[in-house]
Design an enzyme around this catalytic site. Structure first.
Site, PDB file in Angstrom:
ATOM      1  N   ASN A 141       0.834  -1.188   0.000  1.00  0.00           N
ATOM      2  CA  ASN A 141       0.000   0.000   0.000  1.00  0.00           C
ATOM      3  C   ASN A 141       0.874   1.244   0.000  1.00  0.00           C
ATOM      4  O   ASN A 141       0.626   2.186  -0.742  1.00  0.00           O
ATOM      5  CB  ASN A 141      -0.846   0.052   1.285  1.00  0.00           C
ATOM      6  CG  ASN A 141      -2.233  -0.443   1.050  1.00  0.00           C
ATOM      7  OD1 ASN A 141      -2.505  -0.984  -0.009  1.00  0.00           O
ATOM      8  ND2 ASN A 141      -3.103  -0.259   2.003  1.00  0.00           N
ATOM      9  N   TRP A 151      -3.422   5.427  13.692  1.00  0.00           N
ATOM     10  CA  TRP A 151      -3.314   4.146  12.986  1.00  0.00           C
ATOM     11  C   TRP A 151      -2.589   4.263  11.656  1.00  0.00           C
ATOM     12  O   TRP A 151      -3.014   3.653  10.669  1.00  0.00           O
ATOM     13  CB  TRP A 151      -4.710   3.540  12.753  1.00  0.00           C
ATOM     14  CG  TRP A 151      -5.309   3.026  14.000  1.00  0.00           C
ATOM     15  CD1 TRP A 151      -6.339   3.562  14.712  1.00  0.00           C
ATOM     16  CD2 TRP A 151      -4.897   1.861  14.724  1.00  0.00           C
ATOM     17  NE1 TRP A 151      -6.574   2.821  15.829  1.00  0.00           N
ATOM     18  CE2 TRP A 151      -5.705   1.768  15.860  1.00  0.00           C
ATOM     19  CE3 TRP A 151      -3.900   0.896  14.515  1.00  0.00           C
ATOM     20  CZ2 TRP A 151      -5.567   0.735  16.792  1.00  0.00           C
ATOM     21  CZ3 TRP A 151      -3.759  -0.119  15.430  1.00  0.00           C
ATOM     22  CH2 TRP A 151      -4.594  -0.194  16.560  1.00  0.00           C
ATOM     23  N   ILE A 152      -1.530   5.059  11.621  1.00  0.00           N
ATOM     24  CA  ILE A 152      -0.854   5.266  10.344  1.00  0.00           C
ATOM     25  C   ILE A 152       0.286   4.257  10.172  1.00  0.00           C
ATOM     26  O   ILE A 152       1.304   4.320  10.867  1.00  0.00           O
ATOM     27  CB  ILE A 152      -0.337   6.733  10.226  1.00  0.00           C
ATOM     28  CG1 ILE A 152      -1.503   7.709  10.465  1.00  0.00           C
ATOM     29  CG2 ILE A 152       0.322   6.956   8.876  1.00  0.00           C
ATOM     30  CD1 ILE A 152      -2.729   7.506   9.581  1.00  0.00           C
ATOM     31  N   GLU A 193      -8.499  -0.423   5.537  1.00  0.00           N
ATOM     32  CA  GLU A 193      -8.912  -0.089   4.158  1.00  0.00           C
ATOM     33  C   GLU A 193     -10.425  -0.232   3.974  1.00  0.00           C
ATOM     34  O   GLU A 193     -10.901  -0.654   2.932  1.00  0.00           O
ATOM     35  CB  GLU A 193      -8.153  -1.014   3.185  1.00  0.00           C
ATOM     36  CG  GLU A 193      -7.604  -0.332   1.956  1.00  0.00           C
ATOM     37  CD  GLU A 193      -6.397   0.551   2.234  1.00  0.00           C
ATOM     38  OE1 GLU A 193      -5.850   0.496   3.361  1.00  0.00           O
ATOM     39  OE2 GLU A 193      -6.031   1.329   1.351  1.00  0.00           O
ATOM     40  N   GLY A 194     -11.176   0.117   5.029  1.00  0.00           N
ATOM     41  CA  GLY A 194     -12.636  -0.025   5.008  1.00  0.00           C
ATOM     42  C   GLY A 194     -13.016  -1.294   5.731  1.00  0.00           C
ATOM     43  O   GLY A 194     -12.627  -2.390   5.307  1.00  0.00           O
TER      44      GLY A 194
HETATM   45  C1  LIG Z   1      -3.142  -2.390  11.608  1.00  0.00           C
HETATM   46  C2  LIG Z   1      -3.885  -1.192  11.070  1.00  0.00           C
HETATM   47  C3  LIG Z   1      -3.276  -0.414  10.093  1.00  0.00           C
HETATM   48  C4  LIG Z   1      -3.899   0.747   9.640  1.00  0.00           C
HETATM   49  N1  LIG Z   1      -3.251   1.558   8.731  1.00  0.00           N
HETATM   50  C5  LIG Z   1      -3.810   2.744   8.395  1.00  0.00           C
HETATM   51  C6  LIG Z   1      -3.095   3.672   7.562  1.00  0.00           C
HETATM   52  O1  LIG Z   1      -1.975   3.409   7.122  1.00  0.00           O
HETATM   53  N2  LIG Z   1      -3.678   4.869   7.297  1.00  0.00           N
HETATM   54  C7  LIG Z   1      -4.898   5.205   7.768  1.00  0.00           C
HETATM   55  O2  LIG Z   1      -5.358   6.312   7.496  1.00  0.00           O
HETATM   56  N3  LIG Z   1      -5.621   4.352   8.553  1.00  0.00           N
HETATM   57  C8  LIG Z   1      -5.099   3.137   8.884  1.00  0.00           C
HETATM   58  N4  LIG Z   1      -5.784   2.262   9.685  1.00  0.00           N
HETATM   59  C9  LIG Z   1      -7.069   2.666  10.224  1.00  0.00           C
HETATM   60  C10 LIG Z   1      -8.230   1.917   9.592  1.00  0.00           C
HETATM   61  O3  LIG Z   1      -8.400   2.333   8.270  1.00  0.00           O
HETATM   62  C11 LIG Z   1      -9.444   2.191  10.475  1.00  0.00           C
HETATM   63  O4  LIG Z   1      -9.235   1.495  11.702  1.00  0.00           O
HETATM   64  C12 LIG Z   1     -10.734   1.749   9.827  1.00  0.00           C
HETATM   65  O5  LIG Z   1     -11.044   2.554   8.730  1.00  0.00           O
HETATM   66  C13 LIG Z   1     -11.915   1.804  10.815  1.00  0.00           C
HETATM   67  O6  LIG Z   1     -11.970   3.009  11.479  1.00  0.00           O
HETATM   68  P1  LIG Z   1     -12.094   3.038  13.083  1.00  0.00           P
HETATM   69  O7  LIG Z   1     -11.013   2.194  13.632  1.00  0.00           O
HETATM   70  O8  LIG Z   1     -12.144   4.448  13.509  1.00  0.00           O
HETATM   71  O9  LIG Z   1     -13.447   2.315  13.391  1.00  0.00           O
HETATM   72  P2  LIG Z   1     -14.916   2.979  13.393  1.00  0.00           P
HETATM   73  O10 LIG Z   1     -15.160   3.681  12.119  1.00  0.00           O
HETATM   74  O11 LIG Z   1     -15.092   3.715  14.662  1.00  0.00           O
HETATM   75  O12 LIG Z   1     -15.805   1.663  13.414  1.00  0.00           O
HETATM   76  C14 LIG Z   1     -16.030   0.883  14.596  1.00  0.00           C
HETATM   77  C15 LIG Z   1     -17.018  -0.198  14.227  1.00  0.00           C
HETATM   78  O13 LIG Z   1     -18.261   0.413  13.821  1.00  0.00           O
HETATM   79  C16 LIG Z   1     -18.604  -0.041  12.532  1.00  0.00           C
HETATM   80  N5  LIG Z   1     -19.250   1.031  11.774  1.00  0.00           N
HETATM   81  C17 LIG Z   1     -18.845   2.314  11.600  1.00  0.00           C
HETATM   82  N6  LIG Z   1     -19.718   2.972  10.836  1.00  0.00           N
HETATM   83  C18 LIG Z   1     -20.680   2.093  10.497  1.00  0.00           C
HETATM   84  C19 LIG Z   1     -21.857   2.171   9.686  1.00  0.00           C
HETATM   85  N7  LIG Z   1     -22.205   3.288   9.068  1.00  0.00           N
HETATM   86  N8  LIG Z   1     -22.607   1.054   9.555  1.00  0.00           N
HETATM   87  C20 LIG Z   1     -22.256  -0.098  10.167  1.00  0.00           C
HETATM   88  N9  LIG Z   1     -21.173  -0.239  10.935  1.00  0.00           N
HETATM   89  C21 LIG Z   1     -20.385   0.849  11.086  1.00  0.00           C
HETATM   90  C22 LIG Z   1     -17.292  -0.464  11.865  1.00  0.00           C
HETATM   91  O14 LIG Z   1     -17.503  -1.394  10.824  1.00  0.00           O
HETATM   92  C23 LIG Z   1     -16.557  -1.070  13.054  1.00  0.00           C
HETATM   93  O15 LIG Z   1     -16.977  -2.382  13.233  1.00  0.00           O
HETATM   94  C24 LIG Z   1      -5.190   1.088  10.130  1.00  0.00           C
HETATM   95  C25 LIG Z   1      -5.818   0.259  11.073  1.00  0.00           C
HETATM   96  C26 LIG Z   1      -5.175  -0.854  11.546  1.00  0.00           C
HETATM   97  C27 LIG Z   1      -5.857  -1.693  12.596  1.00  0.00           C
END
Ligand SMILES: Cc1cc2nc3c(=O)[nH]c(=O)nc-3n(C[C@H](O)[C@H](O)[C@H](O)COP(=O)(O)OP(=O)(O)OC[C@H]3O[C@@H](n4cnc5c(N)ncnc54)[C@H](O)[C@@H]3O)c2cc1C
Length: 393
Positions: free
Chosen positions: A84, A152-153, A358-359
């Site tokens: 990525n 989480w970058i 990634e979603g």
């Molecule tokens: C190891 C790792 C590497 C990562 N690397 C990067 C990176 O390089 N760059 C970057 O920018 N981010 C990165 N991320 C972040 C990652 O993209 C986010 O964790 C992810 O998009 C989810 O966001 P959140 O953790 O805030 O969860 P939230 O959005 O708070 O979601 C929590 C829960 O609620 C659910 N949820 C949220 N909204 C809805 C909805 N509308 N309907 C139903 N369910 C919903 C979600 O599916 C999840 O189960 C990384 C994460 C991890 C764990």
């Protein structure tokens, strides 16, 4: 339909497998970031499959990228995230949306891993809902000024080049977002490593931007078009992530087959018991189905077809498949699955990411269901990105 990989893709697949066995597996125990391995992967052309020759690539496309990603993840899922950062969401995004000057400055160095990249979407209060991000970007006439926090970058502690997404007006939601290339070696950019469950060879950071600057030429796309940039980056990133899931699921199969044939209970190898066979059959079928879905998505991208729907399904399904495979691998290994002596516990820890990054699985399901229900089409005409990078400059 021809499901056969072409000879060039088979050759790089073989090279990636050779590298994984010779260079990655022997060092798996030191589960931490290894800069030298990243450099070697860059030099061997692993990140460059989808890039033209002048950017250090081999012009083989995203199908080749997917296949290489799978082989590396089969050895160490943590190293998969580099596909990525050195390719899809950083280098490729800069190549597609950047000015010629910016492309020249960063893309080749990222593809060859002479520089490390990171992508900054997520924030403490904006994960799945990216349009609500809070990091601010201001146009200061001759430069941009950025303030805010990212979480989480991946590569966050080591990256020299970052694609940062920020808003110039939160009220505009996704229409207020801008994407900009930022050099991390400057006052105001600070990072703190985030301890985590798995993917230990991929360092993750919380990043604080306190008066960080970027030159005006580093804007990707137009002012306020950052959400479009993000959507193309995420689609490509999903090719890498879902390929990584397939590779890790394959590792679970490899380990389980070997163990089931070796482990004797009640006078026979456990591979001869139908319930164990059933678990192996599930792992193999789910993994193979995920692989076909992922490769179709990558292939559609290479044909310049819209593929958001197909890659969302592939990402969702591959995430479920790998979590299932890791659970079954633990089961087949019995107590040894729980032991730190074998990599199966690592597979189990690493697998969960594929339902998050990634979603999330839920976000993929929303996208797929909204499309099926006619609420919102997932595949709109392919976004028209500035395409000069396809032609010699
Ligand atoms: C190891 C790792 C590497 C990562 N690397 C990067 C990176 O390089 N760059 C970057 O920018 N981010 C990165 N991320 C972040 C990652 O993209 C986010 O964790 C992810 O998009 C989810 O966001 P959140 O953790 O805030 O969860 P939230 O959005 O708070 O979601 C929590 C829960 O609620 C659910 N949820 C949220 N909204 C809805 C909805 N509308 N309907 C139903 N369910 C919903 C979600 O599916 C999840 O189960 C990384 C994460 C991890 C764990």
């Amino acid at each position: 339909m021809n499901f056969e990989l072409n000879p060039e893709i088979k050759a790089i697949q073989k090279e990636a497998r050779r590298f994984a066995v010779k260079e990655i597996l022997p060092r798996l125990e030191a589960d931490q970031f290894k800069r030298d391995l990243v450099s070697k992967m860059g030099e061997l052309g692993f990140f460059g499959c989808a890039f033209p020759f002048r950017y250090g690539g081999s012009d083989l496309g995203f199908l080749a990228h997917s296949v290489v990603c799978e082989e590396i993840s089969r050895a160490d899922s943590g190293l998969r995230s580099l596909f990525n950062l050195q390719a899809a969401t950083v280098a490729y995004t800069i190549m597609e949306w950047g000015t010629p000057e910016v492309r020249k400055k960063y893309v080749k160095d990222l593809v060859l891993a002479r520089k490390l990249g990171c992508t900054c979407f997520s924030e403490p209060n904006a994960g799945s809902d990216l349009a609500s991000m809070e990091t601010q970007i201001e146009d200061r006439g001759d430069h941009f000024l950025l303030n805010g926090s990212k979480t989480w970058i991946s590569n966050g502690t080591v990256a020299e080049v970052a694609v940062v997404y920020a808003t110039y007006n939160r009220d505009l939601k996704h229409k207020g977002i801008c994407a900009v290339v930022v050099e991390t070696d400057q006052p105001g950019w600070s990072t703190r490593e985030t301890p985590k469950l798995g993917d230990k060879s991929s360092p993750i950071a919380e990043i604080h931007l306190n008066g960080v600057t970027a030159p005006k030429k580093n804007l990707l796309g137009e002012w306020g078009e950052g959400f479009k940039v993000a959507m193309t980056a995420l689609d490509r990133g999903r090719i890498s992530v879902s390929s990584g899931a397939v590779g890790l699921a394959q590792a679970c199969i490899d380990a389980s087959v070997e163990y089931a044939n070796k482990r004797v209970q009640f006078g026979k190898p456990i591979a001869q018991y139908q319930l164990v066979k059933g678990a192996i059959a599930e792992m193999v079928s789910f993994t193979e189905a995920a692989r076909l879905m992922v490769r179709r998505g990558a292939w559609m991208n290479d044909q310049d077809m819209p593929f958001s729907r197909e890659i969302a399904m592939a990402k969702y399904f591959a995430g479920e498949a790998v979590v299932k495979a890791a659970g079954l691998a633990m089961e087949i290994h019995g107590g040894m699955g729980y032991s730190l002596e074998l990599p199966v516990e690592k597979y189990y820890r690493d697998s969960k990411l594929y339902q998050i990054g990634e979603g999330t699985a839920n976000i993929m399901r929303l996208l797929i269901a909204d499309d099926a229900l006619g609420i919102k089409k997932a595949n709109r005409p392919r976004l028209h990105v500035p395409g000069e990078f396809r032609h010699p400059e």
